[in-house]
Design a protein around this motif. Structure first.
Motif, PDB file in Angstrom:
ATOM      1  N   GLN A  19       5.018  -8.590   9.966  1.00  0.00           N
ATOM      2  CA  GLN A  19       4.344  -7.578  10.853  1.00  0.00           C
ATOM      3  C   GLN A  19       5.204  -6.242  10.943  1.00  0.00           C
ATOM      4  OE1 GLN A  19       2.638  -8.725  14.469  1.00  0.00           O
ATOM      5  NE2 GLN A  19       2.813 -10.790  13.960  1.00  0.00           N
ATOM      6  N   GLY A  20       6.648  -6.279  10.756  1.00  0.00           N
ATOM      7  CA  GLY A  20       7.368  -5.091  11.106  1.00  0.00           C
ATOM      8  C   GLY A  20       6.983  -3.807  10.038  1.00  0.00           C
ATOM      9  N   LEU A  21       6.735  -4.321   8.968  1.00  0.00           N
ATOM     10  CA  LEU A  21       6.384  -3.424   7.738  1.00  0.00           C
ATOM     11  C   LEU A  21       5.305  -2.486   8.055  1.00  0.00           C
ATOM     12  CD1 LEU A  21       6.892  -5.503   4.397  1.00  0.00           C
ATOM     13  CD2 LEU A  21       8.390  -3.833   5.428  1.00  0.00           C
ATOM     14  N   VAL A  22       4.294  -2.847   9.082  1.00  0.00           N
ATOM     15  CA  VAL A  22       3.212  -1.830   9.383  1.00  0.00           C
ATOM     16  C   VAL A  22       4.183  -0.605  10.266  1.00  0.00           C
ATOM     17  CG1 VAL A  22       1.345  -1.368  10.946  1.00  0.00           C
ATOM     18  CG2 VAL A  22       1.464  -3.549   9.633  1.00  0.00           C
ATOM     19  N   SER A  23       4.685  -0.948  11.304  1.00  0.00           N
ATOM     20  CA  SER A  23       5.691   0.035  11.761  1.00  0.00           C
ATOM     21  C   SER A  23       6.463   0.739  10.780  1.00  0.00           C
ATOM     22  CB  SER A  23       6.612  -0.632  12.844  1.00  0.00           C
ATOM     23  OG  SER A  23       5.919  -1.205  13.788  1.00  0.00           O
ATOM     24  N   TYR A  24       6.954   0.216   9.695  1.00  0.00           N
ATOM     25  CA  TYR A  24       8.050   0.726   8.795  1.00  0.00           C
ATOM     26  C   TYR A  24       7.265   1.567   7.876  1.00  0.00           C
ATOM     27  CZ  TYR A  24      10.816   1.536   4.705  1.00  0.00           C
ATOM     28  OH  TYR A  24      11.712   1.947   3.634  1.00  0.00           O
ATOM     29  N   HIS A  25       5.920   1.165   7.451  1.00  0.00           N
ATOM     30  CA  HIS A  25       5.372   2.225   6.479  1.00  0.00           C
ATOM     31  C   HIS A  25       4.129   3.130   7.168  1.00  0.00           C
ATOM     32  CE1 HIS A  25       6.521   0.432   2.970  1.00  0.00           C
ATOM     33  NE2 HIS A  25       6.461  -0.970   3.230  1.00  0.00           N
ATOM     34  N   PHE A  26       3.625   2.884   8.220  1.00  0.00           N
ATOM     35  CA  PHE A  26       2.685   3.511   8.938  1.00  0.00           C
ATOM     36  C   PHE A  26       3.250   4.227  10.471  1.00  0.00           C
ATOM     37  CE2 PHE A  26       0.574   0.823   6.050  1.00  0.00           C
ATOM     38  CZ  PHE A  26      -0.189   1.458   5.510  1.00  0.00           C
ATOM     39  N   GLY A  27       4.007   3.472  11.137  1.00  0.00           N
ATOM     40  CA  GLY A  27       4.217   3.836  12.500  1.00  0.00           C
ATOM     41  C   GLY A  27       3.381   3.052  13.420  1.00  0.00           C
ATOM     42  N   GLY A  28       2.214   2.593  13.403  1.00  0.00           N
ATOM     43  CA  GLY A  28       1.586   1.781  14.229  1.00  0.00           C
ATOM     44  C   GLY A  28       0.063   1.854  13.853  1.00  0.00           C
ATOM     45  N   LYS A  29      -0.861   0.964  14.572  1.00  0.00           N
ATOM     46  CA  LYS A  29      -2.044   0.561  14.222  1.00  0.00           C
ATOM     47  C   LYS A  29      -2.839   1.892  14.027  1.00  0.00           C
ATOM     48  CE  LYS A  29      -6.135  -2.398  15.213  1.00  0.00           C
ATOM     49  NZ  LYS A  29      -6.651  -3.334  16.028  1.00  0.00           N
ATOM     50  N   ASP A  30      -2.761   2.953  14.903  1.00  0.00           N
ATOM     51  CA  ASP A  30      -3.512   4.289  14.801  1.00  0.00           C
ATOM     52  C   ASP A  30      -3.138   4.998  13.451  1.00  0.00           C
ATOM     53  OD1 ASP A  30      -4.718   3.809  17.173  1.00  0.00           O
ATOM     54  OD2 ASP A  30      -3.896   5.568  18.299  1.00  0.00           O
ATOM     55  N   GLN A  31      -2.083   4.926  13.149  1.00  0.00           N
ATOM     56  CA  GLN A  31      -1.434   5.632  11.881  1.00  0.00           C
ATOM     57  C   GLN A  31      -2.085   4.827  10.748  1.00  0.00           C
ATOM     58  OE1 GLN A  31       0.280   5.008  14.298  1.00  0.00           O
ATOM     59  NE2 GLN A  31       1.618   6.769  15.006  1.00  0.00           N
ATOM     60  N   LEU A  32      -2.193   3.494  10.985  1.00  0.00           N
ATOM     61  CA  LEU A  32      -2.869   2.703   9.756  1.00  0.00           C
ATOM     62  C   LEU A  32      -4.265   3.067   9.578  1.00  0.00           C
ATOM     63  CD1 LEU A  32      -2.666   0.287   7.681  1.00  0.00           C
ATOM     64  CD2 LEU A  32      -2.888  -1.388   9.278  1.00  0.00           C
ATOM     65  N   VAL A  33      -4.964   3.040  10.707  1.00  0.00           N
ATOM     66  CA  VAL A  33      -6.419   3.692  10.594  1.00  0.00           C
ATOM     67  C   VAL A  33      -6.561   4.963  10.117  1.00  0.00           C
ATOM     68  CG1 VAL A  33      -8.325   4.094  12.152  1.00  0.00           C
ATOM     69  CG2 VAL A  33      -6.871   2.164  12.673  1.00  0.00           C
ATOM     70  N   ALA A  34      -5.672   5.816  10.198  1.00  0.00           N
ATOM     71  CA  ALA A  34      -5.788   7.216   9.842  1.00  0.00           C
ATOM     72  C   ALA A  34      -5.355   6.986   8.367  1.00  0.00           C
ATOM     73  CB  ALA A  34      -4.589   8.244  10.236  1.00  0.00           C
ATOM     74  N   ALA A  35      -4.848   6.079   7.779  1.00  0.00           N
ATOM     75  CA  ALA A  35      -4.376   6.154   6.355  1.00  0.00           C
ATOM     76  C   ALA A  35      -5.354   5.438   5.697  1.00  0.00           C
ATOM     77  CB  ALA A  35      -3.078   5.068   6.247  1.00  0.00           C
ATOM     78  N   VAL A  36      -6.257   4.533   6.330  1.00  0.00           N
ATOM     79  CA  VAL A  36      -7.487   4.101   5.699  1.00  0.00           C
ATOM     80  C   VAL A  36      -8.522   5.419   5.813  1.00  0.00           C
ATOM     81  CG1 VAL A  36      -9.519   2.630   5.980  1.00  0.00           C
ATOM     82  CG2 VAL A  36      -7.317   1.800   6.552  1.00  0.00           C
ATOM     83  N   ILE A  37      -8.649   6.287   6.652  1.00  0.00           N
ATOM     84  CA  ILE A  37      -9.639   7.489   6.545  1.00  0.00           C
ATOM     85  C   ILE A  37      -9.115   8.200   5.510  1.00  0.00           C
ATOM     86  CG2 ILE A  37     -10.480   9.332   7.814  1.00  0.00           C
ATOM     87  CD1 ILE A  37     -10.186   7.570  10.343  1.00  0.00           C
ATOM     88  N   ASP A  38      -7.848   8.248   5.274  1.00  0.00           N
ATOM     89  CA  ASP A  38      -7.284   9.192   4.372  1.00  0.00           C
ATOM     90  C   ASP A  38      -7.713   8.580   3.129  1.00  0.00           C
ATOM     91  OD1 ASP A  38      -6.497  10.943   6.132  1.00  0.00           O
ATOM     92  OD2 ASP A  38      -4.116  10.485   5.721  1.00  0.00           O
ATOM     93  N   ARG A  39      -7.564   7.624   2.862  1.00  0.00           N
ATOM     94  CA  ARG A  39      -7.923   6.896   1.496  1.00  0.00           C
ATOM     95  C   ARG A  39      -9.390   7.125   1.141  1.00  0.00           C
ATOM     96  NH1 ARG A  39      -5.670   2.585  -1.603  1.00  0.00           N
ATOM     97  NH2 ARG A  39      -3.831   4.061  -1.007  1.00  0.00           N
ATOM     98  N   TRP A  40     -10.022   7.003   2.079  1.00  0.00           N
ATOM     99  CA  TRP A  40     -11.761   7.474   1.894  1.00  0.00           C
ATOM    100  C   TRP A  40     -11.809   9.004   1.260  1.00  0.00           C
ATOM    101  CZ3 TRP A  40     -15.346   9.971   5.459  1.00  0.00           C
ATOM    102  CH2 TRP A  40     -16.548   9.941   5.200  1.00  0.00           C
ATOM    103  N   TYR A  41     -11.163   9.867   2.107  1.00  0.00           N
ATOM    104  CA  TYR A  41     -11.244  11.040   1.704  1.00  0.00           C
ATOM    105  C   TYR A  41     -10.493  11.667   0.439  1.00  0.00           C
ATOM    106  CZ  TYR A  41     -13.093  13.469   5.984  1.00  0.00           C
ATOM    107  OH  TYR A  41     -13.768  13.840   7.239  1.00  0.00           O
ATOM    108  N   GLU A  42      -9.501  10.762   0.064  1.00  0.00           N
ATOM    109  CA  GLU A  42      -8.903  10.911  -1.324  1.00  0.00           C
ATOM    110  C   GLU A  42      -9.706  10.465  -2.614  1.00  0.00           C
ATOM    111  OE1 GLU A  42      -5.509   8.353  -0.675  1.00  0.00           O
ATOM    112  OE2 GLU A  42      -4.365  10.208   0.498  1.00  0.00           O
ATOM    113  N   ALA A  43     -10.525   9.408  -2.054  1.00  0.00           N
ATOM    114  CA  ALA A  43     -11.670   8.825  -3.065  1.00  0.00           C
ATOM    115  C   ALA A  43     -12.706   9.798  -3.301  1.00  0.00           C
ATOM    116  CB  ALA A  43     -12.207   7.652  -2.643  1.00  0.00           C
ATOM    117  N   LEU A  44     -13.380  10.409  -2.418  1.00  0.00           N
ATOM    118  CA  LEU A  44     -14.252  11.565  -2.376  1.00  0.00           C
ATOM    119  C   LEU A  44     -13.909  12.730  -3.200  1.00  0.00           C
ATOM    120  CD1 LEU A  44     -15.925  11.648   1.222  1.00  0.00           C
ATOM    121  CD2 LEU A  44     -16.741  10.639  -0.802  1.00  0.00           C
TER     122      LEU A  44
END
Length: 221
Positions: A48-73
Motif C-alpha cells: 500500500q505504501g507504494l501509492v504514497s511513494y509514487h503518487f502521493g495519495g488517492k487524489d493524485q492517483l486519480v489525476a494520474a489516471v485522467i492524465d493517462r487518458w489525455y496522453e492517449a488522446l
C-alpha cells in the motif's frame, strides 16, 4: 548507471504502472469512492505504501489516471495531406484509440459522472491546455480548408460525435458496431470508404444485432 540501479529503477516503474493499471480497472468498475487504496494495491500485487511513494495519495492517483487518458488522446498520430485525408485520419485514429484505450476510457467515463472529480478534470485541462489548443486549431484548419462556414463549431461537433462513440463503445463493448460507426462518421463528412478495417480485434457484426451492456462484461464478471 550500475546494473543494480537500473534494475531498481525498472522495478519501481513496473510497480507504478501496476498500480495505475489496477486503479484504472477498479475506478471503471466501482467509481473513485468505491475503490480503496487497499483493493487497488492488492490487485496490483504491491504494498500500500507504494501509492504514497509514487503518487502521493488517492487524489493524485486519480489525476494520474485522467492524465493517462489525455496522453492517449494526444498520442493519436497526425496524417499529412489534403484536408479530407487529414480529417479521415483523425476519425480513424480516434476510433482506433478508443479500442486500444478501452479500460482507461471506461474509467474516465465513470469518473466524469461524479461531481467529486470535476475539479480534477478541470486541473487536467489546465495541464494539457497547450496540446488541446493545438489539436483544436488543427481540426479547425481542416474545416476552414473544406470551406465550412463555422470551423470552430464544426470542430466542437466532430469532437462531440467521436466522444459519443467512445462512450457507447465503453458501455456496450462487443455489441457496439465500432467499425460501422467509423464508416458512418466518414460518410457524414463526405469522405471515401476506408480501404481496410480498424487495426482492432472486433467481433463480427450481426446485421440484426442490438447494443447490450452485457457486451462489455469480461469473463470474470
Amino acid at each position: 548507471m550500475a546494473r543494480s540501479d537500473e534494475h531498481n529503477r525498472a522495478a519501481r516503474e513496473r510497480a507504478r504502472e501496476a498500480i495505475l493499471e489496477s486503479a484504472i480497472i477498479l475506478f471503471a468498475e466501482r467509481g473513485v469512492s468505491g475503490a480503496s487504496i487497499a483493493e487497488i494495491t492488492r490487485r496490483a500485487g504491491v504494498a500500500q505504501g507504494l501509492v504514497s511513494y509514487h503518487f502521493g495519495g488517492k487524489d493524485q492517483l486519480v489525476a494520474a489516471v485522467i492524465d493517462r487518458w489525455y496522453e492517449a488522446l494526444f498520442a493519436i498520430p497526425q496524417v499529412e495531406g489534403p484536408a479530407d485525408v487529414r480529417l479521415a485520419g483523425i476519425i480513424d485514429g480516434a476510433l482506433a484509440a478508443t479500442g486500444f484505450a478501452l479500460p482507461v476510457q471506461r474509467a474516465v467515463f465513470a469518473m466524469q459522472q461524479q461531481p467529486s472529480t470535476h475539479r480534477m478534470f478541470a486541473e487536467a485541462e489546465t495541464r494539457f491546455a497547450e496540446q488541446a489548443i493545438a489539436s483544436e486549431n488543427a481540426v479547425r484548419e481542416i474545416f476552414r480548408e473544406r470551406g465550412a462556414a463555422d470551423p470552430p463549431l464544426e470542430e466542437i461537433m466532430l469532437r462531440t460525435t467521436l466522444e459519443g462513440v467512445f462512450m457507447k463503445y465503453a458501455v456496450y463493448g462487443d455489441t457496439y458496431p465500432l467499425e460501422d460507426a467509423r464508416r458512418w462518421v466518414r460518410r457524414l463528412y463526405g469522405l471515401p470508404e476506408p480501404e481496410a478495417g480498424l487495426p482492432l480485434q472486433l467481433a463480427p457484426r450481426d446485421p440484426d444485432a442490438r447494443t447490450r451492456a452485457a457486451g462489455a462484461l469480461r469473463d470474470e464478471e
